[in-house]
Design an enzyme around this catalytic site. Structure first.
Site, PDB file in Angstrom:
ATOM      1  N   CYS A   2       0.085  -3.565  -3.523  1.00  0.00           N
ATOM      2  CA  CYS A   2       0.203  -2.644  -2.236  1.00  0.00           C
ATOM      3  C   CYS A   2      -0.478  -1.395  -2.554  1.00  0.00           C
ATOM      4  CB  CYS A   2       1.695  -2.590  -1.815  1.00  0.00           C
ATOM      5  SG  CYS A   2       1.715  -1.588  -0.118  1.00  0.00           S
ATOM      6  N   GLU A 103      -3.835  -5.119   3.027  1.00  0.00           N
ATOM      7  CA  GLU A 103      -4.201  -5.933   1.720  1.00  0.00           C
ATOM      8  C   GLU A 103      -5.577  -6.417   2.115  1.00  0.00           C
ATOM      9  OE1 GLU A 103      -4.459  -6.226  -1.313  1.00  0.00           O
ATOM     10  OE2 GLU A 103      -2.198  -6.391  -1.450  1.00  0.00           O
TER      11      GLU A 103
END
Length: 247
Positions: A2, A103
């Protein structure tokens, strides 16, 4: 992994979800990047408290942060054993509020960004770690990292790692570092249900930190690149999970 997140949920709604006593009035952030402040919730003096920390954990034994790796993520499977995270797992567990995260999926055409958020549109909680680093002159700085886990089925088509997402019924166990040891805390590290999150392809504007506006979450059409993306997805089962690989 992340490497970017967003917190755009109104402050009062975040406060109600996490049940802390402060009433911070923070602006919406659409593109929060490492080294910038992130919101955290931790247990302190018998209650949940809201704190801002620098994203990028610095263990208290580090002498020179400029020569130390930027630790924005911690692998949940090994955090208890790693010297960089061992102390924080015992004494510095926290929740990190997020409206969603970003992402990037590797394809033969490059890296395609996705905006990933709860299907119900609400705020969610990442399992986090925090620690205070003190410089030689006596100044203190709170720093933090997000714990990650192997992706669930939905996320695995984009990336092989994702944040550890905790539900409200796990908050007390995770935050209670006085009575819950790391062995018990680790039992909370499970992938969230496949239908909990939804992923939307977006433009590469998110790649630039200066772009911090709602437009970066605008969906884009993947019709033209989808065939090659599917082809590359079959080839890419393992990718570099370096702490510095943000895109």
């Amino acid at each position: 992994m992340c490497g970017r997140l967003a917190l755009t949920t109104p402050p009062d709604a975040v406060r109600d979800f996490f049940d802390y006593s402060e009433r911070p009035n923070f602006p919406p952030r659409y593109n929060i990047a490492p080294t910038q402040p992130i919101a955290t919730v931790r247990y302190e003096y018998g209650a949940r408290r809201f704190h801002l920390v620098r994203w990028g954990l610095i263990p208290n034994w580090v002498k020179d942060p400029s020569s130390f790796t930027l630790l924005i993520n911690a692998r949940s499977e090994t955090a208890v054993e790693k010297p960089s995270f061992r102390s924080a797992m015992r004494h510095g567990r926290c929740l990190i509020p997020a409206s969603g995260f970003y992402e990037w999926r590797r394809t033969s055409d490059g890296k395609q960004p996705f905006w990933i958020r709860p299907a119900d549109g609400g705020v969610m909680a990442f399992a986090g770690l925090w620690e205070t680093w003190s410089d030689p002159d006596g100044g203190d700085m709170d720093t933090g990292a997000i714990l990650t886990i192997e992706s669930n089925r939905m996320m695995s088509s984009i990336h092989h790692r994702m944040p550890v997402i905790l539900k409200p019924d796990a908050f007390e166990t995770w935050l209670d570092t006085s009575n819950v040891d790391t062995r018990e805390a680790k039992k909370l590290f499970v992938s969230v249900e496949d239908d909990y999150l939804v992923a939307t392809p977006i433009s590469s504007r998110v790649n630039k930190v200066v772009n911090d506006d709602a437009d970066i979450q605008t969906p884009v059409d993947l019709q033209e690149i989808e065939p090659s993306a599917k082809k590359s997805a079959a080839k890419v089962s393992k990718v570099d999970d370096s702490q510095l690989d943000l895109f």
